[in-house]
Scaffold this motif. Structure first.
Motif, PDB file in Angstrom:
ATOM      1  N   ASN A  63     -15.589  39.639  75.308  1.00  0.00           N
ATOM      2  CA  ASN A  63     -16.547  40.553  74.679  1.00  0.00           C
ATOM      3  C   ASN A  63     -17.985  40.297  75.110  1.00  0.00           C
ATOM      4  N   ALA A  64     -18.205  39.268  75.925  1.00  0.00           N
ATOM      5  CA  ALA A  64     -19.574  38.921  76.325  1.00  0.00           C
ATOM      6  C   ALA A  64     -20.006  39.788  77.505  1.00  0.00           C
ATOM      7  N   SER A  65     -20.096  41.083  77.274  1.00  0.00           N
ATOM      8  CA  SER A  65     -20.501  41.998  78.343  1.00  0.00           C
ATOM      9  C   SER A  65     -21.950  41.807  78.741  1.00  0.00           C
ATOM     10  N   GLY A  66     -22.760  41.346  77.800  1.00  0.00           N
ATOM     11  CA  GLY A  66     -24.176  41.114  78.107  1.00  0.00           C
ATOM     12  C   GLY A  66     -24.492  39.655  78.398  1.00  0.00           C
ATOM     13  N   GLY A  67     -23.459  38.839  78.528  1.00  0.00           N
ATOM     14  CA  GLY A  67     -23.676  37.425  78.794  1.00  0.00           C
ATOM     15  C   GLY A  67     -23.658  36.608  77.510  1.00  0.00           C
ATOM     16  N   TYR A  68     -24.314  35.475  77.560  1.00  0.00           N
ATOM     17  CA  TYR A  68     -24.330  34.550  76.434  1.00  0.00           C
ATOM     18  C   TYR A  68     -25.780  34.146  76.136  1.00  0.00           C
ATOM     19  N   VAL A  69     -25.967  33.686  74.906  1.00  0.00           N
ATOM     20  CA  VAL A  69     -27.246  33.104  74.503  1.00  0.00           C
ATOM     21  C   VAL A  69     -26.973  31.705  73.963  1.00  0.00           C
ATOM     22  N   GLN A  83     -15.243  28.312  76.269  1.00  0.00           N
ATOM     23  CA  GLN A  83     -14.240  29.211  76.820  1.00  0.00           C
ATOM     24  C   GLN A  83     -14.852  30.597  77.035  1.00  0.00           C
ATOM     25  N   PRO A  84     -14.666  31.180  78.215  1.00  0.00           N
ATOM     26  CA  PRO A  84     -15.224  32.535  78.446  1.00  0.00           C
ATOM     27  C   PRO A  84     -14.664  33.515  77.423  1.00  0.00           C
ATOM     28  N   ASN A  85     -15.527  34.463  77.059  1.00  0.00           N
ATOM     29  CA  ASN A  85     -15.154  35.466  76.064  1.00  0.00           C
ATOM     30  C   ASN A  85     -15.210  36.847  76.701  1.00  0.00           C
ATOM     31  N   ARG A 129     -31.844  30.248  75.647  1.00  0.00           N
ATOM     32  CA  ARG A 129     -31.742  30.686  77.036  1.00  0.00           C
ATOM     33  C   ARG A 129     -30.583  31.666  77.143  1.00  0.00           C
ATOM     34  N   LYS A 130     -30.792  32.679  77.979  1.00  0.00           N
ATOM     35  CA  LYS A 130     -29.737  33.667  78.212  1.00  0.00           C
ATOM     36  C   LYS A 130     -28.983  33.283  79.477  1.00  0.00           C
ATOM     37  N   VAL A 131     -27.650  33.313  79.374  1.00  0.00           N
ATOM     38  CA  VAL A 131     -26.758  32.891  80.447  1.00  0.00           C
ATOM     39  C   VAL A 131     -25.942  34.095  80.895  1.00  0.00           C
ATOM     40  N   PRO A 132     -25.810  34.291  82.201  1.00  0.00           N
ATOM     41  CA  PRO A 132     -24.989  35.428  82.674  1.00  0.00           C
ATOM     42  C   PRO A 132     -23.542  35.289  82.202  1.00  0.00           C
ATOM     43  N   GLU A 133     -22.865  36.440  82.142  1.00  0.00           N
ATOM     44  CA  GLU A 133     -21.484  36.423  81.653  1.00  0.00           C
ATOM     45  C   GLU A 133     -20.549  35.693  82.602  1.00  0.00           C
ATOM     46  N   SER A 134     -20.955  35.518  83.820  1.00  0.00           N
ATOM     47  CA  SER A 134     -20.101  34.806  84.776  1.00  0.00           C
ATOM     48  C   SER A 134     -20.121  33.300  84.564  1.00  0.00           C
ATOM     49  N   ASP A 135     -21.068  32.791  83.798  1.00  0.00           N
ATOM     50  CA  ASP A 135     -21.168  31.359  83.562  1.00  0.00           C
ATOM     51  C   ASP A 135     -20.602  31.017  82.185  1.00  0.00           C
TER      52      ASP A 135
END
Length: 927
Positions: A516-522, A512-514, A539-545
């Motif tokens: 608070n993930a302003s810098g994306g996800y890991v 589920q998108p969060n 891997r780092k994932v953009p916040e849009s994904d």
């Protein structure tokens, strides 16, 4: 009549023949026949003179005069010379043997005489005595038929002719000439095809024939290299198999000879139409091409390629042209760059192009560049490629590192970073610089790590988080700092970890998108349960994904991974979701451990410990329990709950048993652990059985004995409790006293001795000798097996005051006649005083304290008797008698009907044993 007809016919034929011979209607013989042989072509040309135009020809092999041609031909005379000419192609070389020819003219009605024979000699004439083979070095097309002849030397024998090493059937043409014919010849080898003539002992001669193809060249194309001349080229066809010099193919282009052995031909002037002729001894082929000059421009390679200026990210290349006409030609050039993984192709265009700028290069990288150009207008083909040119770009500071921090406990962790690729390091790295800061402290002195290190341990000394910065340095400078803050540690647990299933060896994640993930996800994955320096990947994932796929190439089959998703924000990363799974499940590499078997009564309790996680290689879905029997396993339980690690096997027999326990995953079962146990009886059970078994056996024996005794009850009653017969009186009881006869027992006879000197104060019984009776009863058979009880002969009389009852026994001396009778009289007297018994029966008694002489007399009589089976006297029972203790054995013994005293028991040492005992009767079934 028939005879006359036959004679007339013969006469007619004779007349006609004579007329022919006389020249009536005959044509003139052809004149001047000449023969002209062409040996290489194997042809024979005939010329003659004649007025006729139709001729018969005959050609012979001269020596044997074998006809090889008999043909009628129509040949007109040459109008100029007046000669008739005709050519014959011989299947054999003309050298093989001599040929003779004659000819005659004919028309529809008549024939001329044959002309004289004309002969051309062959090589088999006596003047030529050597061995020869024909033809020699001849070239023929593939698939043709051909004849060979062998001329044998004088005084040599002929054996065979071999073609390609195989014997062929030969035909004799003359005394020395033999010939073969070969059909559908295949292509020759590099040295041609050998034909050999052999005698019985050696090779006489031979020849070589070259079998090949016509020229097969094709694809004539003409183009210009300098915008003025023409250069034509073609493709060489199939191999002609003609290797000798005279068999090579020769080329001409528009009538001009080309260089031998080349597949191109040069012309100084551009001609729009070209014709190429390819010729060999077997034939020729003709090729054509046509084009405008502008349509066939093929540029030469650029010359003197040089890098004028080289930077970290770009370079300038320059070159020159060897043809001045190129400077005005509108052209397009292509550069091919080969820096391993950075390969690319770039196109540039312009009039007379001679330099380009290469953009988008990477620092500190070796590039290899090749260049080629072509006419932009009516593009024909790319020109020749330049020689490779090497460029090495300058260095630049590295790119920022991809950094992540992994906490293995609440106080310890490790910072990881990924190694930089060639296009990101921008030069050889010198070191890594790692520094830390916290809310209470600023950045400290950095630690320097060699370029081969990609992790750094951290320790939290207080409750506040720390931030770690990592940078890479090369000779060109330091990269930008990459920072990461320690995330909150969260240990794996069943409540917080979900099971993750793989898809084709990969993990497909979604969350589920969060906000608070302003810098994306890991997305982080690491082997579960790993400690120390673990292979952590992320891997780092953009916040849009909100989805990611962990590829199978970064996963190992059979290894459990913990996959976590963190949100990146200005603070510490926060764990969003966590899974555990296998990219590919496998069977466990090790079996369950510590398998044990404990007996509880007739049950066995199996218990074990689960396989370690690193050896599970898949999610354990349960356990299977088998009973091992020889080479077979019988499934007795399938435990689908992996948390259950014990099983009770019930109702086992007292023997050895072997059990196998296997853990299984979705891929299958492991090899299994084995335990064996020997079932023994429990202590309490053994005690219980030890008591019950003897009781049961005894109970069964009692039942069997009771059944047997019941069946033999009559015998038991008679054996142990016989009936004592009562006295029988022949008359009435009210009648006066009389004797009662009782059947005497031979072993129970009693002699009554009358003693007038009886003293009633003396009690005792005296034995009476039975010699007389024994002598009379020796012949009497005693039935020891009789069911009737033995009868005693006696008289009973109450003596005294009734306190003592004496047993009065019969004596053989008182009544001799009663011994042999079947009845014995017993007289019952009333109670009398002792004085009234003088004339009647008196029991034999003596006092314990009787006179010695009476005692001696008793002992003497007893010893003389010597019979242990005789009667033993009955003594009146007196409680105060000193001998009373000797009659204890009489208690409970059977008594007479009228006696008040016990009978004296028989002594065991003096009583004779019957031949058949009651036990023998019991076994024999007698009752």
């Amino acid at each position: 009549m028939q005879g006359w007809v036959t004679l007339a016919l013969l006469l007619s034929l004779g007349v006609n023949r004579s007329l022919g011979q006389n020249g009536l209607g005959e044509l003139p013989v052809p004149r001047g026949l000449t023969l002209n042989p062409d040996l290489p072509a194997q042809t024979l040309s005939l010329t003659w003179q004649s007025d006729s135009s139709l001729f018969d020809l005959e050609i012979f092999h001269t020596e044997f005069m074998n006809v090889v041609l008999n043909e009628t031909v129509a040949v007109k005379a040459d109008p100029v010379t007046g000669l008739h000419s005709w050519t014959w192609h011989s299947p054999l070389p003309l050298e093989c043997t001599s040929h003779s020819v004659h000819i005659r003219a004919r028309n529809q009605q008549s024939l001329s005489q044959w002309s004289p024979l004309q002969t051309i000699p062959g090589s088999d004439i006596p003047e030529k005595s050597e061995s020869y083979m024909f033809p020699q070095d001849k070239m023929v097309p593939v698939g043709s038929n051909m004849s060979f002849c062998c001329i044998v030397k004088e005084k040599r024998d002929f054996r065979e002719i071999q073609y390609r090493g195989q014997q062929k059937s030969a035909t004799r043409l003359s005394r020395r000439t033999y010939a073969i014919t070969v059909t559908n010849q295949p292509a020759s080898g590099n040295t041609g095809t050998n034909v050999v003539c052999c005698s019985e002992t050696l090779t006489l001669t031979g020849a070589v024939v070259f079998v090949g193809y016509l020229p097969g060249d094709e694809g004539l194309v003409c183009e210009t290299r300098d915008l003025a001349s023409a250069e034509c080229s073609w493709k060489k066809g199939r191999d002609t198999h003609l290797r000798m010099k005279r068999g090579r193919t020769k080329y001409t282009l528009n009538g001009r000879d080309c260089l031998e052995g080349k597949t191109w031909c040069y012309s100084k002037v551009w001609e729009e139409n070209w014709t190429l002729v390819a010729r060999n001894p077997l034939g020729m082929v003709q090729l054509t091409d046509s084009a405008q000059l502008a349509d066939r421009v093929h540029l030469l390679a650029p010359a003197n390629v040089t890098a004028v200026e080289v930077k970290a990210w770009s370079a300038t290349l320059q070159w020159s042209w060897s043809v001045a006409a190129y400077k005005k030609l509108e052209m397009v050039c292509q550069l091919q760059i080969f820096p391993h993984e950075l390969s690319s192709t770039r196109n540039y265009s312009g009039p007379g192009l001679s330099s380009v700028v290469l953009e988008g290069l990477w620092p500190d990288v070796d590039y290899t560049v090749t260049l080629r150009c072509g006419s932009k207008q009516s593009f024909w083909k790319w020109g020749d490629e330049s020689a490779p040119y090497r460029i090495h770009t300058k260095m630049d500071r590295p790119d920022a590192l991809d950094v992540w921090i992994w906490m293995d406990s609440s106080k310890t962790g490790r910072v990881f970073w990924k190694p930089l690729s060639v296009r990101k390091s921008h030069g050889a790295l010198d070191r890594y610089e790692v520094s830390q800061s916290s809310a209470d402290e600023d950045w400290g002195t950095p630690d320097f790590l060699p370029p081969g290190n990609f992790s750094y341990p951290i320790i939290l000394n207080n409750s506040s988080d720390i931030t770690v910065a990592v940078a890479a340095r090369n000779p060109a400078g330091l990269s930008q700092l990459s920072t990461v803050t320690t995330p909150a540690y969260r240990a794996d647990s069943r409540l917080s970890v979900s099971e993750l299933l793989s898809t084709n060896g990969s993990f497909d994640l979604s969350w589920q998108p969060n906000a608070n993930a302003s810098g994306g996800y890991v997305v982080e994955w690491v082997p579960t349960g790993c400690s120390g320096l673990c292979p952590v990947d992320w891997r780092k994932v953009p916040e849009s994904d909100s989805s990611f796929t962990v590829k199978s190439d970064s996963l190992v089959a059979g290894v459990r991974y913990t996959v976590s998703v963190y949100t990146l924000s200005p603070g510490a990363p926060m764990l969003l979701q966590r899974w555990q799974g296998y990219s590919q499940e496998m069977i466990p590499s090790q079996s369950v451990s510590e398998l044990s078997a404990n007996q509880t009564g007739s049950d066995v309790l199996l218990s074990w410990k689960a396989t370690e996680m690193k050896h599970q290689r898949g999610f354990i879905h349960g356990y299977t329990v088998y009973l091992a029997d020889a080479a077979r396993l019988d499934l007795i339980a399938n435990i689908s709950d992996p948390e259950v690690q014990s099983y009770r096997v019930k109702g086992l027999s007292l023997s050895s048993h072997k059990f196998v326990v296997k853990a299984y995953t979705s891929a299958g079962e492991d090899a299994g652990s084995t335990v064996a146990i020997k079932m023994e009886m429990d202590t309490a059970d053994m005690l219980f059985v030890g008591i019950l078994v003897p009781l049961g056996i005894m109970f069964c024996c009692l039942i069997l004995l009771s059944i047997c005794c019941y069946k033999k009850r009559e015998w038991v009653k008679k054996a142990f409790y016989p009936e004592i017969p009562g006295p029988k009186v022949p008359g009435d009881w009210s009648s006066p006293q009389g004797p009662l006869d009782v059947k005497p027992s031979p072993h129970s006879l009693v002699h009554i001795v009358e003693s007038p000197e009886w003293d009633f104060t003396k009690e005792g019984l005296f034995p009476v000798p039975e010699e007389e009776e024994e002598s009379e009863n020796d012949n009497i058979e005693v039935d020891t097996d009789s069911d009737e009880p033995a009868l005693l002969r006696y008289y009973n009389q109450v003596v005294g005051d009734g306190s003592h009852s004496n047993h009065v026994l019969d004596s053989s001396g008182s009544s001799t006649a009663s011994v042999g009778s079947t009845q014995t009289e017993i007289t019952y007297a009333g109670i009398q005083s002792p004085t009234s018994l003088q004339g009647g029966y008196r029991p034999q008694m003596q006092s314990v304290t009787g006179p010695a002489e009476l005692q001696n007399e008793f002992e003497a009589d007893f010893q003389d008797d010597g019979l242990n089976t005789g009667y033993k006297p009955q003594c009146s029972w007196q409680l105060d008698s000193p001998e009373a203790e000797n009659f204890s054995g009489s208690l409970g013994s059977p008594t007479s009907v009228t006696s008040s005293q016990f009978l004296i028991p028989e002594s065991s040492e003096e009583k004779p044993q019957p031949s058949n005992t009651w036990f023998h009767n019991f076994l024999s079934g007698k009752s």
